[in-house]
Write a protein that holds these residues in place. Structure first.
Motif: not given
Length: 89
Positions: A28, A75-81
């Protein structure tokens, strides 16, 4: 290495391996990875280097004398960790 209007170069690493390493395949683009193994290291997942080129999606971390990472945080691009913490139990 490709060279403009010249012959390419091929390099070979013939040294004896030392220390440990970890490679993560984060497919991702935009993910931010923080790995702790004695010290903190940060990597940013991307496949783009320049116009019309791409690179390996794997992220490489040198662990040195540590046999494994103590913690990996993504930390994913959608803000989830996502976080993984090594437990001694």
């Amino acid at each position: 290495i490709s060279n403009v209007a010249a012959r390419p170069y091929l390099f070979s690493n013939d040294t004896e391996p030392r220390g440990h390493w970890l490679s993560l395949d984060v497919s991702t683009p935009g993910a931010r990875i923080t790995l702790t193994a004695g010290r903190k290291q940060h990597r940013y997942a991307t496949r783009v280097n320049s116009y019309l080129s791409s690179s390996d999606s794997r992220l490489h971390f040198g662990l040195g004398a540590e046999a494994k990472a103590a913690r990996i945080r993504i930390q994913w691009p959608n803000g989830e960790t996502q976080s993984s913490l090594e437990s001694n139990t």
